[in-house]
Scaffold this active site. Structure first.
Site, PDB file in Angstrom:
ATOM      1  N   PRO A   1     -63.433 -51.160  91.559  1.00 21.85           N
ATOM      2  CA  PRO A   1     -62.572 -49.654  91.275  1.00 21.85           C
ATOM      3  C   PRO A   1     -61.494 -49.807  90.283  1.00 21.85           C
ATOM      4  CG  PRO A   1     -62.378 -50.734  93.542  1.00 21.85           C
ATOM      5  CD  PRO A   1     -63.097 -51.343  92.765  1.00 21.85           C
ATOM      6  N   CYS A   2     -61.574 -49.817  88.920  1.00 15.48           N
ATOM      7  CA  CYS A   2     -60.729 -49.899  88.009  1.00 15.48           C
ATOM      8  C   CYS A   2     -60.061 -48.459  87.987  1.00 15.48           C
ATOM      9  CB  CYS A   2     -61.026 -50.579  86.751  1.00 15.48           C
ATOM     10  SG  CYS A   2     -62.784 -49.458  86.013  1.00 15.48           S
TER      11      CYS A   2
END
Length: 355
Positions: free
Chosen positions: A319-320
């Site tokens: 989850p950037c």
């Protein structure tokens, strides 16, 4: 840091985006014009007066309010679905067992080869001809690994000679058919999501790609994967991709907060360290780049951390999007800020805006 702000754009922000014709907001909201009774994408070239405009966060809300879609910008075309002509084309290829389409096929479908070439190049990173060839060879690859006689495989997939098949096979896999049982490949599939069509890739170790089909970095990701895994990319199914589709569906429905599909993180040691730390950011939370740098023990490496964050090839699962600016701003995101906003809002509230 826990999120306390709503990532739904304000009235002022939506007005500004619409009158700037900012395409990065397409899909985040819709613009309806009272005097004409139509609704548009934010990037539509129409320019109505401000007092005649209202905004909706979903296509469904605009339709229920009595508006009809603009014929110019076509907002009703879902970002998550391939065009019907692409589905028909794929079905025709599968029905012909991967054999080349005839001129009659193209005429009956009402599609030109050039149109198909462009779409498959943009969404699969390969031309339509290459896609068809890869499908045939992928089936042949599976049959060889299952022990079927090579002669039967060659002629079953439309090759006139063993030499022609061997040349095509070696070009795709880098090895002759006799070595197929020990050769690996990267399986890729298109997946429909509420945020648009995505392409996912997997090797036996795990998921190695999840990116938006309209992302500018997609072609670069393909090239990197081929180099990192020393493998051909084939449009075929894989158990990890089947699992991913199920988990993505649950995630977008607000029913899943963690992913269990394994991932194959291939990069430099520094990149892998950053990507692993991203996976530790809890669902519903965000952190700033400086905090991410501190968490990996390199507090002065904020720029390097930001670069590693930007080269993440497995969106959502790694989850950037949960990394934001120190001042709370969203900063960049390869899939577009509108997608980043919606992902954070989904994780904050358990549903996408407008659902």
């Amino acid at each position: 840091m826990q999120m306390t702000l709503s990532f739904v754009p304000s009235q002022t922000e939506m007005e500004t985006a619409f009158y700037r014709k900012d395409g990065s907001y397409d899909g985040l909201f819709f613009v309806a014009v009272r005097t004409t009774g139509i609704f548009c994408r934010p990037s539509c070239s129409s320019c109505p007066k401000r007092e005649n405009v209202e905004f909706f966060l979903s296509l469904r809300e605009a339709v229920l309010a009595g508006y009809r879609p603009c014929k110019r910008c076509r907002p009703e075309i879902s970002l998550g679905q391939p065009p019907p002509w692409v589905s028909q084309l794929m079905e025709r290829v599968e029905a012909r067992s991967g054999q080349k389409l005839s001129s009659d096929d193209w005429q009956e479908l009402g599609i030109t080869p050039e149109r198909a070439r462009r779409w498959f190049q943009d969404h699969y990173g390969m031309t339509f001809v290459d896609w068809c060839r890869s499908r045939r060879l992928a089936r042949a690859f599976a049959q060889i690994r299952e022990g079927e006689p090579l002669d039967d495989v060659v002629f079953a997939h439309g090759y006139d000679s063993y030499s022609g098949f061997r040349e095509a096979f070696a070009k795709t896999f880098g090895v002759p058919p006799g070595q197929a049982k020990t050769q690996r490949y990267i399986a890729v599939e298109l997946i429909e999501t509420p945020l648009g069509l995505v392409v996912a890739g997997a090797v036996d170790e795990g998921l190695c790609l999840l990116d938006y089909c309209d992302c500018r970095s997609l072609e670069r990701h393909y090239a990197t994967l081929r180099q990192r895994f020393d493998s051909a990319v084939l449009p075929v199914s894989h158990p990890h991709l089947d699992r991913l589709k199920t988990e993505l569906g649950e995630y977008f429905a607000g029913e899943r907060t963690t992913f269990t599909v394994p991932v194959a993180l291939e990069g430099t040691p520094f990149q892998v360290t950053v990507w692993q730390e991203l996976q530790r950011i809890p669902h519903g939370a965000t952190i700033a780049y400086d905090e991410l740098a501190q968490r990996i023990g390199q507090p002065t490496a904020m720029r390097a951390v930001a670069r590693a964050n930007g080269t993440n090839r497995i969106s959502i699962v790694v989850p950037c999007h949960r990394v934001i600016g120190k001042d709370g701003s969203l900063t960049g995101y390869g899939g577009g800020l509108w997608r980043k906003r919606l992902l954070l809002e989904l994780e904050r509230t358990g549903q996408l805006p407008g659902n």
